[in-house]
Design a protein around this motif. Sequence first.
Motif: not given
Lengths: 426, 153
Positions: A365-381, B20-23, B142-150
């Motif tokens: 989904g959108p998390l993996v497609d985003s240019n933030f790579p570690s977020m991809a693993s976030l979705s699984t973890v 942690r933040f998402i939790c 960075k993380v917050m930005q991506t989260l907000a974007d998503n």
Amino acid sequence: MGPKEKLPAHRVRTVILPAFRKVGLVPLFQQWSSSRPLWICLSRLGSLHLIVRGPRFLGEGSVIWGNYVRIHPYPARARRNRTRSAPIPGGIQRIVNLTLENASSFTALLELPATQAVELLHLSQSEEGTQAPPSGDIFQGIGDDHKPYLPSFDGNLTFPSNRALIEAAAKFSVFAAGENSPETSSVPSNSSANLGKVKSEPAETDSNPNSSQPLVPDPTVENKTQRSAKRKEQRKRAKGLRRRARTRALKKLRKLPYRHSELVAARREKINARMKLLQELVPGCSKVRLCLLDYAAFNNGFVPVTFSQKRCFCGKISGTALVLDEIINHVQSLQRQVEFLSMRLAAVNPRIDFNLDSLFATEGGPLVDSNFPSMASLSTVSRNPIQWNREQYQQQCPFDALHQPFWGREEDNHTFHFSRELPFES
Amino acid sequence: MTPKGVTLKSNSRKMKFARRFICTLLQMRKPRPVSLSIEEVRARGQRIKIAAYWSMAHAVGSRRAWSRALLFKLRNRARYQTIMRRRSPGLKTKRVIKNDTPGELSQTKKLRQLVPGGKTMDMCNLLEETAHYITCLATQVKVMQTLADNFSK
């Protein structure tokens, strides 16, 4: 007799080591005096000389006040009272020679019981050692209390005039002066080296490896004339040595501020290194150097510049100040960004539950497609805790599921509402 | 499960923070507001901000001085608030900090105020902690930005 009695300051005096630098009141700890007993003697002025095994900076001529030691600023002055002190290898210092000009009885007397004194110096057998001397009143008190700096001392002490003892002490002193006999038991060189002190009287003292030998003076041999001559020699030598020691001490003293400056320089270097690290971190910090260059190009020494301008242009202070400014700005901006993003998340947050299914059901989904790579693993973890959370949540409030379509409807309106109200919702 | 072509660094600071933040965000979702006013959003934003800082500090751990200070502060926040409430307003007015003359000294003071726990550090430590804090803040942003974007998609 009690341990809490205090001697008058002029009466008690420590005679320790010539080389020390610091001046001031130093606490005289119980350990120094109790565990390491001293040699005690009375000068002709009636002051008690205590030889303390103490820290290095205790010096000759320092005065004990109750539980404190006032350290004498100039040890040489104390030596001018014709008391010579010398270190002994364990770091114990003791008097070698006391003033005998007036041949005052008590100094000599107290000097005399050398064997016991040596024992004293080496072990904490003060009780056996101190009971022996003739003016036993003081010493017994000391020995019992294990606090040599707090003996009961009344001014009307009677000192027994034991003639033989005086003579013996005098001879002992002469021995110390004139010949390099092993009985003198003055300074072995290694002690002074160990303690980092100024080597005083190396020529005289180096010949004594065994300082623990008891001093046995023979009272039959000496004449008074010989004594005086030898004393004169001794004085001359001592003077020269004193001078040498003094020059050395001064040299050491002169070195002190340099060391301080070194420390300061090291600290400054540390700070500068950190500053450089921060400059690399903070994006706008390269401006500072540009600014400095600008000043060099701009001024050329012709244009008169005010002090403040100069300060902001060049110099170390302004450089660090500018860097600090940049750092502060950067931190502030980051914090503001965090605030802004949190507000944005708060405004958007109602959608989370709505999106969660779509987000985590489709893993590409959108998390993996985003240019933030570690977020991809976030979705699984973070899938498990989230799901668990969600299930728990639904269990806790079952009516929530019923409201879900309603929320989906409501939420659009809300977002619209906020986009109008809050400027950051662009 | 894991998407291909993406390097997994589950133990990195970024990952820890994000988890942690998402939790915390999901936990905060519980009391669902029926009608959202601006004040509510602001309060929510405040809470989210605090959650972000808290999760960042937790991700860093207690090894750093700033994170320690932050955690301590957040832990004792409620107590502080009650203390501040109890205080009379007269005391508050007395505690106003005077602004010094502009210069390096005031700048360091500013920096001390900005970095959590900076008041007790010396200059060297302060700079070091600031460096670390800046990096952490950057990752947080960075993380917050991506989260907000998503989420706003």
